[in-house]
Enzyme design. Structure first.
Site, short mmCIF file in Angstrom:
data_model
loop_
_atom_site.label_atom_id
_atom_site.label_comp_id
_atom_site.label_asym_id
_atom_site.label_seq_id
_atom_site.Cartn_x
_atom_site.Cartn_y
_atom_site.Cartn_z
N ASP A 206 0.82 -1.22 -0.16
CA ASP A 206 0.14 0.09 -0.09
C ASP A 206 0.73 1.25 0.09
O ASP A 206 1.32 1.61 1.02
CB ASP A 206 -0.74 -0.17 1.22
CG ASP A 206 -2.14 1.22 1.22
OD1 ASP A 206 -2.03 1.95 0.12
OD2 ASP A 206 -2.54 1.39 2.19
N SER A 207 1.02 1.94 -1.15
CA SER A 207 1.89 3.07 -1.33
C SER A 207 1.18 4.22 -0.78
O SER A 207 1.80 5.42 -0.63
CB SER A 207 2.18 3.33 -2.75
OG SER A 207 1.16 3.29 -3.58
#
Length: 416
Positions: A206-207
């Protein structure tokens, strides 16, 4: 004069002819327009069958310009029983398409059973569906006439405006279905297989989260809770709130054949076991390659897990938001934390993995509200019940009818 021929399926054919033309010649023109052979055509006008091919339209009483006639296929015999030929053709197409038959078994088991063993029953069910469609269309036309009767009625104008809006919504949806059907598919979230302290874990990439986060249960199973520094405890405030238990400053993290140092924040929550945040991705210059479907780190390519390989907790995130879907984490623990303060209510683990731009969750979720009363609707209860019988909830049935402008068949196709 101009005549309009309408079929049971809602198709219309406009033909310019002379009133002194024989019916058989008109039927020949209809064959070219509709594809229905002359021998299978059945034409009726004002509830009266036109059965004299040698007679002119004038002699048959069809003299009105813009008159509307009903065009139907004649019935054929299948296994000694009369069945409409278009229904029989549809039944054979369904039997010849295993995927379509499987969908029909899931949505309309009665119709699927009739298609396999009872052609007459299948034709009857299909006829009932067409009649409902025609009744709905007639009701819609009557409603339009009533709304246009008084142009100064404010309520009528409001309903006309809503009908126009719904039509625009349907056109927009049809455009998307034709040119971008992939937008209606479900997006599989990005998970990779990693090892933390020798323990295999399915990690969510999850950037949108600032820090790498792990649940206490996963930390216990990886035997790193003994390294927890509680001085870094507090409350994470981003999309919602969650309690930070502390931080493990350095953990053994293995990705492919790489052993990478990793700092992990331990945060309460059960949606995701391990979340690889932006700190981990930037520290090791990771690249999310969606074209190849891999996470690239230092020349190694790790394939993202397919949908059937996702953990059970990840599959729960595909539920609608009101049923507990996680929200995308836009803030990690370092953005705003209040030490030693318990959260007002337990919150879901940040970084649950919804697409960016999704509706934000409230900061704190109160106790479960009382059961909502059935949604009110201007659509007939019978139409709503019909869609609910196909497996939809009441809310989904009403929204489908709204999107279809009250057309039960179109709404049912949207559900399929």
């Amino acid at each position: 004069m101009q005549l309009t021929f309408v079929t049971d399926l809602g198709q219309s054919f406009v033909i310019e002819i002379d009133a002194d033309m024989e019916l058989e010649n008109v039927m020949a023109l209809l064959e070219a327009e509709s594809g229905i052979p002359v021998g299978e055509q059945s034409i009726s006008y004002n509830g009266r069958d036109l059965s004299a091919p040698q007679s002119t339209l004038r002699a048959l009483g069809v003299t009105e310009n813009n008159a509307m006639l009903l065009l139907r296929r004649k019935v054929a015999n299948v296994a000694g029983r009369p069945v409409e030929q278009d229904a029989e053709m549809m039944r054979l197409q369904i039997l010849g398409d295993p995927q379509l038959m499987q969908q029909l078994r899931e949505t309309q088991p009665e119709l699927a059973a009739a298609a396999q063993s009872n052609p007459a029953r299948f034709a009857e069910l299909l006829r009932q569906t067409r009649e409902r469609h025609m009744e709905t269309e007639l009701a819609r036309q009557r409603e339009i006439e009533n709304l246009n009767a008084d142009p100064f009625d404010v309520e009528a104008q409001r309903r006309i405006e809503e009908a126009i809006r719904q039509q625009a919504v349907m056109e927009n949806m049809e455009h998307a279905l034709e040119y971008a059907p992939e937008s209606f598919g479900r997006v599989t979230m990005l998970y990779v297989n990693v090892e933390v302290n020798g323990k295999p874990v399915k990690a969510f990439v999850d950037s949108g989260a600032q820090q790498t986060i792990m649940s206490p249960e996963c930390a216990e199973s990886c035997n790193i809770m003994r390294l927890l520094d509680t001085r870094f405890s507090g409350i994470a405030r981003g999309v919602g709130t969650a309690k930070i238990l502390g931080r493990v400053h350095s953990a053994q993290f293995k990705l492919a054949d790489l052993h990478l140092p990793c700092s992990i924040t331990i945060m309460e929550g059960r949606d995701v076991d391990l979340l690889l945040g932006l700190d981990m991705l930037k520290a090791h210059q990771a690249c999310i390659d969606l074209e190849k479907g891999v996470l690239r780190v230092r020349g190694r390519e790790v394939k993202f897990l397919s949908e059937h390989e996702l953990p059970e907790k990840a599959k729960e995130l595909f539920m609608p938001p009101e049923e507990g879907a996680g929200a995308g984490a836009g803030a990690g623990p370092s953005t705003a934390s209040v030490p030693n303060r318990a959260p007002s209510a337990p919150a879901s683990f940040p970084g649950g993995g919804n697409t960016l731009g999704s509706a934000p969750r409230p900061a704190a979720r109160p106790a479960a509200p009382p059961a909502r009363p059935p949604a009110a609707s201007s659509h007939p209860e019978a139409s709503i019940r019909l869609l609910m019988d196909l497996g939809a909830t009441r809310e989904v049935a009403i929204s489908s009818l709204d999107a279809a402008g009250g057309n039960v068949d179109v709404a049912a196709s949207l559900l399929f």
